[in-house]
Design a protein around this motif. Structure first.
Motif, PDB file in Angstrom:
ATOM      1  N   ALA A 178      28.366  -7.580   5.566  1.00  0.00           N
ATOM      2  CA  ALA A 178      27.298  -6.351   6.869  1.00  0.00           C
ATOM      3  C   ALA A 178      26.391  -5.502   6.184  1.00  0.00           C
ATOM      4  CB  ALA A 178      28.608  -5.851   7.605  1.00  0.00           C
ATOM      5  N   ALA A 179      27.015  -5.589   5.411  1.00  0.00           N
ATOM      6  CA  ALA A 179      25.772  -4.486   4.575  1.00  0.00           C
ATOM      7  C   ALA A 179      24.200  -4.996   4.714  1.00  0.00           C
ATOM      8  CB  ALA A 179      26.549  -3.662   3.161  1.00  0.00           C
ATOM      9  N   ALA A 180      24.768  -6.613   3.519  1.00  0.00           N
ATOM     10  CA  ALA A 180      22.880  -6.972   4.012  1.00  0.00           C
ATOM     11  C   ALA A 180      22.276  -7.276   4.839  1.00  0.00           C
ATOM     12  CB  ALA A 180      23.711  -8.545   2.744  1.00  0.00           C
ATOM     13  N   ARG A 181      22.735  -7.285   6.342  1.00  0.00           N
ATOM     14  CA  ARG A 181      22.431  -7.913   6.894  1.00  0.00           C
ATOM     15  C   ARG A 181      21.454  -6.572   7.973  1.00  0.00           C
ATOM     16  NH1 ARG A 181      23.298 -12.834   9.555  1.00  0.00           N
ATOM     17  NH2 ARG A 181      24.834 -14.048   8.398  1.00  0.00           N
ATOM     18  N   ALA A 182      22.376  -5.133   7.434  1.00  0.00           N
ATOM     19  CA  ALA A 182      21.861  -4.075   8.095  1.00  0.00           C
ATOM     20  C   ALA A 182      20.279  -4.007   7.110  1.00  0.00           C
ATOM     21  CB  ALA A 182      23.031  -2.928   7.783  1.00  0.00           C
ATOM     22  N   TYR A 183      20.731  -4.540   5.943  1.00  0.00           N
ATOM     23  CA  TYR A 183      19.588  -4.281   4.979  1.00  0.00           C
ATOM     24  C   TYR A 183      18.437  -4.682   5.524  1.00  0.00           C
ATOM     25  CZ  TYR A 183      16.639  -4.379   0.619  1.00  0.00           C
ATOM     26  OH  TYR A 183      15.524  -3.891  -0.378  1.00  0.00           O
ATOM     27  N   ALA A 184      18.538  -5.933   5.861  1.00  0.00           N
ATOM     28  CA  ALA A 184      17.211  -6.864   6.357  1.00  0.00           C
ATOM     29  C   ALA A 184      16.888  -6.646   7.716  1.00  0.00           C
ATOM     30  CB  ALA A 184      18.505  -8.086   7.004  1.00  0.00           C
ATOM     31  N   ARG A 185      17.474  -6.122   8.807  1.00  0.00           N
ATOM     32  CA  ARG A 185      17.294  -4.959   9.722  1.00  0.00           C
ATOM     33  C   ARG A 185      16.143  -3.986   9.678  1.00  0.00           C
ATOM     34  NH1 ARG A 185      22.392  -6.530  11.064  1.00  0.00           N
ATOM     35  NH2 ARG A 185      22.940  -4.163  11.223  1.00  0.00           N
ATOM     36  N   LEU A 186      16.245  -3.467   8.723  1.00  0.00           N
ATOM     37  CA  LEU A 186      16.153  -2.375   8.410  1.00  0.00           C
ATOM     38  C   LEU A 186      14.683  -2.634   7.741  1.00  0.00           C
ATOM     39  CD1 LEU A 186      18.537  -0.366   6.754  1.00  0.00           C
ATOM     40  CD2 LEU A 186      17.580  -0.048   8.454  1.00  0.00           C
ATOM     41  N   ALA A 187      14.941  -4.072   6.621  1.00  0.00           N
ATOM     42  CA  ALA A 187      13.637  -3.984   6.297  1.00  0.00           C
ATOM     43  C   ALA A 187      12.339  -4.386   7.304  1.00  0.00           C
ATOM     44  CB  ALA A 187      13.468  -5.204   5.594  1.00  0.00           C
ATOM     45  N   ARG A 188      13.263  -5.403   8.665  1.00  0.00           N
ATOM     46  CA  ARG A 188      12.336  -5.869   9.711  1.00  0.00           C
ATOM     47  C   ARG A 188      11.458  -4.754  10.308  1.00  0.00           C
ATOM     48  NH1 ARG A 188      16.470 -10.020   9.988  1.00  0.00           N
ATOM     49  NH2 ARG A 188      17.436  -8.871  12.011  1.00  0.00           N
TER      50      ARG A 188
END
Length: 266
Positions: A100-110
């Protein structure tokens, strides 16, 4: 510092941006941030030699520039928190939380990539307007023109900062490990992979983030997990360094805007 010295800082910033154009490392982005902050530390010397209409242009543009800098700073803070959550989840052995945290990181990056790119059409329209005005008045030189160039270079640097932590992040200063990817950090703690993208406007580049599935309990996987945790902590330190640079730049931009407002009212 007199106007000439401040203009030399802008010249060095331009050279730095051109020289580091092929690098997406966090170290290069941090160096560019320092160079931008140094220019705006002496922006008053440039502003005093600007014409009234140039001061008005910079005042108008400063709002969007402040917004872009603040958005990048806040995005990096949220991404650093996500990296810390992944590291903590890896330490606990909690694959779902890490996922969940890594996917949140990816969303924030985009989202951060998109936010910075929104500045490009605005800057292009303003550049065309400024070029047209210079053709009408060949005396539009000096500090005002240097401020315009500093602003354009600042947008480029902000985009590179966001790209550095969206795609590939170098190890924090003082660590022995060479530059490694966010995907590498997470891959060493989690084996199965999912793909997240932060696409360029002109190219399909993607960052692969490996998620889920905790490593087995044998010694090799255990050592890999420990290395991943160290690299994730280094990732957080690197983002913190860039975040601090953005905070410094934001304060310098505020000071520049205040000075320009005072010039207009005097």
């Amino acid at each position: 510092m007199e106007c000439y010295g401040a203009e030399q800082l802008v010249c060095r910033l331009r050279q730095h941006v051109v020289a580091s154009s092929s690098s997406s490392s966090a170290a290069a982005a941090a160096g560019a941030l320092e160079a931008v902050a140094r220019v705006y530390e002496h922006a008053e010397a440039l502003a005093v030699s600007a014409r009234a209409e140039q001061v008005e242009d910079e005042l108008e543009a400063s709002v969007a520039l402040l917004d872009a800098c603040a958005a990048a700073r806040d995005a990096l803070g949220a991404m650093r928190a996500c990296a810390a959550e992944v590291e903590a989840a890896a330490r606990r052995g909690d694959g779902a939380a890490a996922d969940a945290a890594a996917r949140a990181y990816a969303r924030l990056a985009r989202r951060a990539c998109a936010d910075v790119r929104r500045q490009q059409p605005h800057q292009q329209r303003r550049r065309r307007s400024e070029s047209s005005r210079r053709r009408d008045d060949q005396q539009a030189v000096g500090g005002g023109q240097s401020l315009q160039e500093a602003r354009r270079l600042t947008v480029v640097v902000l985009e590179r900062v966001v790209a550095a932590v969206s795609r590939r992040v170098g190890a924090a200063p003082g660590t022995r490990r060479p530059e490694s990817g966010w995907s590498t950090c997470v891959a060493r703690a989690f084996r199965r992979s999912a793909r997240v993208a932060c696409e360029d406007a002109d190219a399909d580049e993607a960052a692969t983030v490996s998620l889920t599935s905790l490593p087995s309990k044998d010694s090799r996987d255990g050592e890999a997990a420990l290395r991943a945790q160290r690299e994730l902590r280094a990732l957080g330190d690197t983002i913190q360094q860039l975040e601090d640079g953005l905070e410094l730049l934001f304060r310098r931009l505020v000071q520049c805007r205040v000075f320009l407002l005072n010039m207009r009212s005097s």
